[in-house]
Design an enzyme around this catalytic site. Structure first.
Site, PDB file in Angstrom:
ATOM      1  N   SER A 126       0.837  -1.206   0.000  1.00 57.47           N
ATOM      2  CA  SER A 126       0.000   0.000   0.000  1.00 57.47           C
ATOM      3  C   SER A 126       0.866   1.247   0.000  1.00 57.47           C
ATOM      4  CB  SER A 126      -0.862  -0.020   1.269  1.00 57.47           C
ATOM      5  OG  SER A 126      -1.462   1.231   1.483  1.00 57.47           O
ATOM      6  N   TYR A 171      -1.626  -0.998  10.758  1.00 56.34           N
ATOM      7  CA  TYR A 171      -1.936  -1.591   9.449  1.00 56.34           C
ATOM      8  C   TYR A 171      -0.775  -1.332   8.477  1.00 56.34           C
ATOM      9  CZ  TYR A 171      -3.688  -1.729   4.664  1.00 56.34           C
ATOM     10  OH  TYR A 171      -3.810  -1.968   3.323  1.00 56.34           O
ATOM     11  N   LYS A 202       2.249  -3.881   6.596  1.00 59.09           N
ATOM     12  CA  LYS A 202       2.652  -3.920   5.174  1.00 59.09           C
ATOM     13  C   LYS A 202       4.163  -3.705   5.046  1.00 59.09           C
ATOM     14  CE  LYS A 202      -1.408  -4.535   3.415  1.00 59.09           C
ATOM     15  NZ  LYS A 202      -1.734  -5.811   2.798  1.00 59.09           N
TER      16      LYS A 202
HETATM   17  P1  NAD Z   1     -10.833  -7.160   1.265  1.00 53.26           P
HETATM   18  O1  NAD Z   1     -11.038  -7.131   2.736  1.00 53.26           O
HETATM   19  O2  NAD Z   1     -12.004  -6.951   0.387  1.00 53.26           O
HETATM   20  O3  NAD Z   1     -10.123  -8.539   0.843  1.00 53.26           O
HETATM   21  C1  NAD Z   1      -9.216  -9.207   1.683  1.00 53.26           C
HETATM   22  C2  NAD Z   1      -9.662 -10.664   1.788  1.00 53.26           C
HETATM   23  O4  NAD Z   1      -8.749 -11.383   2.633  1.00 53.26           O
HETATM   24  C3  NAD Z   1     -11.047 -10.817   2.396  1.00 53.26           C
HETATM   25  O5  NAD Z   1     -11.852 -11.579   1.513  1.00 53.26           O
HETATM   26  C4  NAD Z   1     -10.802 -11.558   3.713  1.00 53.26           C
HETATM   27  O6  NAD Z   1     -11.868 -12.421   4.043  1.00 53.26           O
HETATM   28  C5  NAD Z   1      -9.503 -12.301   3.409  1.00 53.26           C
HETATM   29  N1  NAD Z   1      -8.694 -12.638   4.586  1.00 53.26           N
HETATM   30  C6  NAD Z   1      -8.275 -11.808   5.583  1.00 53.26           C
HETATM   31  N2  NAD Z   1      -7.514 -12.490   6.449  1.00 53.26           N
HETATM   32  C7  NAD Z   1      -7.431 -13.761   5.999  1.00 53.26           C
HETATM   33  C8  NAD Z   1      -6.779 -14.951   6.462  1.00 53.26           C
HETATM   34  N3  NAD Z   1      -6.058 -14.946   7.586  1.00 53.26           N
HETATM   35  N4  NAD Z   1      -6.916 -16.090   5.754  1.00 53.26           N
HETATM   36  C9  NAD Z   1      -7.651 -16.116   4.609  1.00 53.26           C
HETATM   37  N5  NAD Z   1      -8.293 -15.030   4.123  1.00 53.26           N
HETATM   38  C10 NAD Z   1      -8.180 -13.870   4.805  1.00 53.26           C
HETATM   39  O7  NAD Z   1      -9.679  -6.103   0.935  1.00 53.26           O
HETATM   40  P2  NAD Z   1      -9.219  -5.512  -0.462  1.00 53.26           P
HETATM   41  O8  NAD Z   1      -9.624  -4.093  -0.515  1.00 53.26           O
HETATM   42  O9  NAD Z   1      -9.579  -6.408  -1.564  1.00 53.26           O
HETATM   43  O10 NAD Z   1      -7.640  -5.524  -0.233  1.00 53.26           O
HETATM   44  C11 NAD Z   1      -6.837  -6.610  -0.689  1.00 53.26           C
HETATM   45  C12 NAD Z   1      -5.413  -6.376  -0.202  1.00 53.26           C
HETATM   46  O11 NAD Z   1      -4.938  -5.127  -0.703  1.00 53.26           O
HETATM   47  C13 NAD Z   1      -5.275  -6.306   1.318  1.00 53.26           C
HETATM   48  O12 NAD Z   1      -4.081  -6.945   1.699  1.00 53.26           O
HETATM   49  C14 NAD Z   1      -5.190  -4.814   1.586  1.00 53.26           C
HETATM   50  O13 NAD Z   1      -4.469  -4.535   2.760  1.00 53.26           O
HETATM   51  C15 NAD Z   1      -4.461  -4.319   0.349  1.00 53.26           C
HETATM   52  N6  NAD Z   1      -4.743  -2.910   0.037  1.00 53.26           N
HETATM   53  C16 NAD Z   1      -6.040  -2.498  -0.064  1.00 53.26           C
HETATM   54  C17 NAD Z   1      -6.310  -1.152  -0.328  1.00 53.26           C
HETATM   55  C18 NAD Z   1      -7.724  -0.649  -0.407  1.00 53.26           C
HETATM   56  O14 NAD Z   1      -7.946   0.538  -0.260  1.00 53.26           O
HETATM   57  N7  NAD Z   1      -8.720  -1.502  -0.653  1.00 53.26           N
HETATM   58  C19 NAD Z   1      -5.243  -0.231  -0.479  1.00 53.26           C
HETATM   59  C20 NAD Z   1      -3.940  -0.706  -0.390  1.00 53.26           C
HETATM   60  C21 NAD Z   1      -3.686  -2.054  -0.123  1.00 53.26           C
HETATM   61  C1  UD1 Z   2      -7.048   5.597   4.034  1.00 57.30           C
HETATM   62  C2  UD1 Z   2      -6.076   5.109   5.089  1.00 57.30           C
HETATM   63  C3  UD1 Z   2      -4.850   4.550   4.398  1.00 57.30           C
HETATM   64  C4  UD1 Z   2      -5.239   3.440   3.417  1.00 57.30           C
HETATM   65  C5  UD1 Z   2      -6.258   3.972   2.414  1.00 57.30           C
HETATM   66  C6  UD1 Z   2      -6.746   2.841   1.546  1.00 57.30           C
HETATM   67  C7  UD1 Z   2      -6.457   6.540   7.066  1.00 57.30           C
HETATM   68  C8  UD1 Z   2      -5.889   7.639   7.917  1.00 57.30           C
HETATM   69  N1  UD1 Z   2      -5.719   6.212   5.972  1.00 57.30           N
HETATM   70  O1  UD1 Z   2      -6.386   6.588   3.320  1.00 57.30           O
HETATM   71  O2  UD1 Z   2      -3.943   4.014   5.353  1.00 57.30           O
HETATM   72  O3  UD1 Z   2      -4.107   2.969   2.705  1.00 57.30           O
HETATM   73  O4  UD1 Z   2      -7.378   4.533   3.138  1.00 57.30           O
HETATM   74  O5  UD1 Z   2      -7.593   3.271   0.558  1.00 57.30           O
HETATM   75  O6  UD1 Z   2      -7.487   5.976   7.365  1.00 57.30           O
HETATM   76  N2  UD1 Z   2     -12.680  11.841   3.636  1.00 57.30           N
HETATM   77  C9  UD1 Z   2     -13.704  12.711   3.966  1.00 57.30           C
HETATM   78  N3  UD1 Z   2     -14.856  12.180   4.487  1.00 57.30           N
HETATM   79  C10 UD1 Z   2     -15.025  10.852   4.706  1.00 57.30           C
HETATM   80  C11 UD1 Z   2     -13.971   9.974   4.360  1.00 57.30           C
HETATM   81  C12 UD1 Z   2     -12.810  10.503   3.843  1.00 57.30           C
HETATM   82  O7  UD1 Z   2     -13.594  13.907   3.785  1.00 57.30           O
HETATM   83  O8  UD1 Z   2     -16.094  10.445   5.206  1.00 57.30           O
HETATM   84  C13 UD1 Z   2     -11.448  12.398   3.052  1.00 57.30           C
HETATM   85  C14 UD1 Z   2     -10.221  12.082   3.869  1.00 57.30           C
HETATM   86  O9  UD1 Z   2      -9.972  13.093   4.795  1.00 57.30           O
HETATM   87  C15 UD1 Z   2      -9.142  12.001   2.791  1.00 57.30           C
HETATM   88  C16 UD1 Z   2      -9.887  11.540   1.526  1.00 57.30           C
HETATM   89  O10 UD1 Z   2     -11.274  11.763   1.793  1.00 57.30           O
HETATM   90  O11 UD1 Z   2      -8.642  13.272   2.557  1.00 57.30           O
HETATM   91  C17 UD1 Z   2      -9.685  10.076   1.207  1.00 57.30           C
HETATM   92  O12 UD1 Z   2      -9.961   9.326   2.386  1.00 57.30           O
HETATM   93  P1  UD1 Z   2      -9.913   7.734   2.415  1.00 57.30           P
HETATM   94  O13 UD1 Z   2     -10.800   7.191   1.363  1.00 57.30           O
HETATM   95  O14 UD1 Z   2     -10.171   7.306   3.824  1.00 57.30           O
HETATM   96  O15 UD1 Z   2      -8.419   7.351   1.988  1.00 57.30           O
HETATM   97  P2  UD1 Z   2      -7.002   7.800   2.573  1.00 57.30           P
HETATM   98  O16 UD1 Z   2      -7.143   8.906   3.536  1.00 57.30           O
HETATM   99  O17 UD1 Z   2      -6.106   8.024   1.429  1.00 57.30           O
END
Ligand code: NAD
Ligand code: UD1
Length: 338
Positions: free
Chosen positions: A126, A150, A154
């Site tokens: 991330s 979190y 990572k």
């Molecule tokens: P998500 O929660 O939709 O998917 C993660 C999946 O992992 C879920 O289906 C959950 O049931 C499964 N899981 C969790 N722990 C487990 C375990 N111990 N054994 C087996 N399954 C398990 O999340 P996502 O948004 O699809 O994210 C996928 C990956 O990308 C994650 O590692 C997340 O940290 C990373 N990531 C997500 C974002 C985001 O904003 N969505 C941003 C940066 C990185």
């Molecule tokens: C958040 C996480 C970051 C993670 C990312 C994944 C925090 C502090 N950071 O980041 O670790 O990797 O999600 O996608 O939680 N906002 C509003 N109103 C809301 C929600 C958000 O104004 O109800 C604003 C926030 O202040 C921010 C922007 O929208 O400026 C985006 O927010 P968000 O979607 O939570 O993502 P990140 O802050 O980038």
């Protein structure tokens, strides 16, 4: 015999979109997920899109014996590792849970892969690993310094995987640092499953749009940005899915650890995003500006040159497209997969 790709967390948001992209590109897929944050109903949706039901095994990755058996049963040649917990606030309240799940899962997976001599792995990292002290855009060499458990999980996993590949040159590892994934599959059949009140901006706005939530609270309009609201690099989940295929193909020909940012390289403010959603859904989003959210960084966006040069991958979808697709999913599935 055909080779399989193991997709951990493959019933989740980004994993399910990547499973579709893999299957459409001719890969055979085995999904492992404990369904902690997803639903097995996504499987029939994947079948509707691709014409094939993917193999699914419900298991916790920390059960190394079970995971090793999966490697014995299927001829797996590569792994995409999405499984993990991702709620920043919860990780601050319960850090041990996050370290145990995210790091424990990865160590268990590495051990199962080692005993099965599978050594190609793509990991979901991330942009949160970057230190907020750096001025954007963030390139892959930018100083790292996550500010919550979190993000630390990572960061540690990146280090563990780097050490694994240093110790044994057979490993090919890709670390993908996603920026802000949003959007959904254009069919509206799969998307992000909302559980509880969303923390992230786009899922929150979408619940306001379907009138499940009353209004959006904008966290600050007094930042040093052109319109005063925070700037992020929103990237379409289908573009991310394509990025995984590109990384997998790259890793087929090289060893060692390789890291790439996956973003658009373009920042959009909260107010610009709200406007794009309003255009997509054709109605205004009730909103109120409130104080800043603790821990928020004013401006985050990616330098995407490395992914472009090495993977020949670029995000293609516009902000409007991302909002339209996310809305299409939300409108058709106001309660997710329920
Ligand atoms: P998500 O929660 O939709 O998917 C993660 C999946 O992992 C879920 O289906 C959950 O049931 C499964 N899981 C969790 N722990 C487990 C375990 N111990 N054994 C087996 N399954 C398990 O999340 P996502 O948004 O699809 O994210 C996928 C990956 O990308 C994650 O590692 C997340 O940290 C990373 N990531 C997500 C974002 C985001 O904003 N969505 C941003 C940066 C990185
Ligand atoms: C958040 C996480 C970051 C993670 C990312 C994944 C925090 C502090 N950071 O980041 O670790 O990797 O999600 O996608 O939680 N906002 C509003 N109103 C809301 C929600 C958000 O104004 O109800 C604003 C926030 O202040 C921010 C922007 O929208 O400026 C985006 O927010 P968000 O979607 O939570 O993502 P990140 O802050 O980038």
């Amino acid at each position: 015999m055909e080779k399989f790709t193991l997709v951990t967390g493959g019933t989740g948001y980004i994993g399910s979109h990547t499973v579709v992209a893999l299957m459409e590109a001719g890969y055979q897929v085995v999904i492992v997920d404990n369904l902690e944050n997803s639903s097995d109903k996504v499987l029939s949706r994947i079948e509707s899109i691709t014409g094939t039901l993917p193999v699914f095994i419900r298991a916790d990755l920390r059960e190394t014996t079970t995971i090793t058996k999966i490697f014995e049963e299927y001829p797996i040649s590569s792994v995409l590792h999405f499984a993990g917990l991702k709620a920043v606030g919860e990780s601050v309240e319960n850090p041990a849970k996050y370290y145990d799940n995210n790091i424990g899962s990865t160590l268990s997976l590495i051990n199962a892969m080692k005993s099965s001599i599978v050594s190609t792995l793509v990991f979901s990292s991330s942009a949160t690993v970057y230190s907020p002290s750096k001025e954007p855009p963030f390139d892959e060499e930018a100083t790292r310094g996550p500010t919550n458990p979190y993000g630390m999980s990572k960061y540690f996993i990146e280090q563990i995987l780097t050490d694994v590949a240093l110790a044994d040159e057979n490993w090919s590892i890709g670390l993908l640092r996603y920026f802000n994934p949003i959007g959904a599959h254009p069919t509206g059949l799969i998307g992000e499953m909302p559980t509880g009140i969303p923390n992230n901006l786009v899922p929150y706005i979408m619940q306001v749009a379907v009138e499940k939530l009353e209004k959006l609270y904008i966290f600050g309009d007094d930042y040093e940005t052109p319109d005063g609201s925070c700037i992020r690099d929103y990237v379409h989940v289908v573009d991310l899915a394509r990025g995984h295929l590109a990384a997998l193909r790259f890793l087929e020909g090289v060893n060692g650890t390789h890291v790439w940012n996956l973003g658009t390289g373009k920042g959009s403010s909260v107010l610009e995003l709200v406007k794009a959603v309003e255009e997509a859904i054709g109605k205004p989003i009730p909103r109120e500006v409130v104080g800043r959210r603790e821990g928020d960084i004013p401006v985050v966006f990616a330098d995407v040159e490395k992914a472009s040069n090495e993977l020949t991958w670029r995000a293609e979808n516009t902000l409007t497209r991302m909002c339209l697709d996310h809305w299409n999913w939300q409108r058709q599935n106001p309660d997710g997969y329920q």
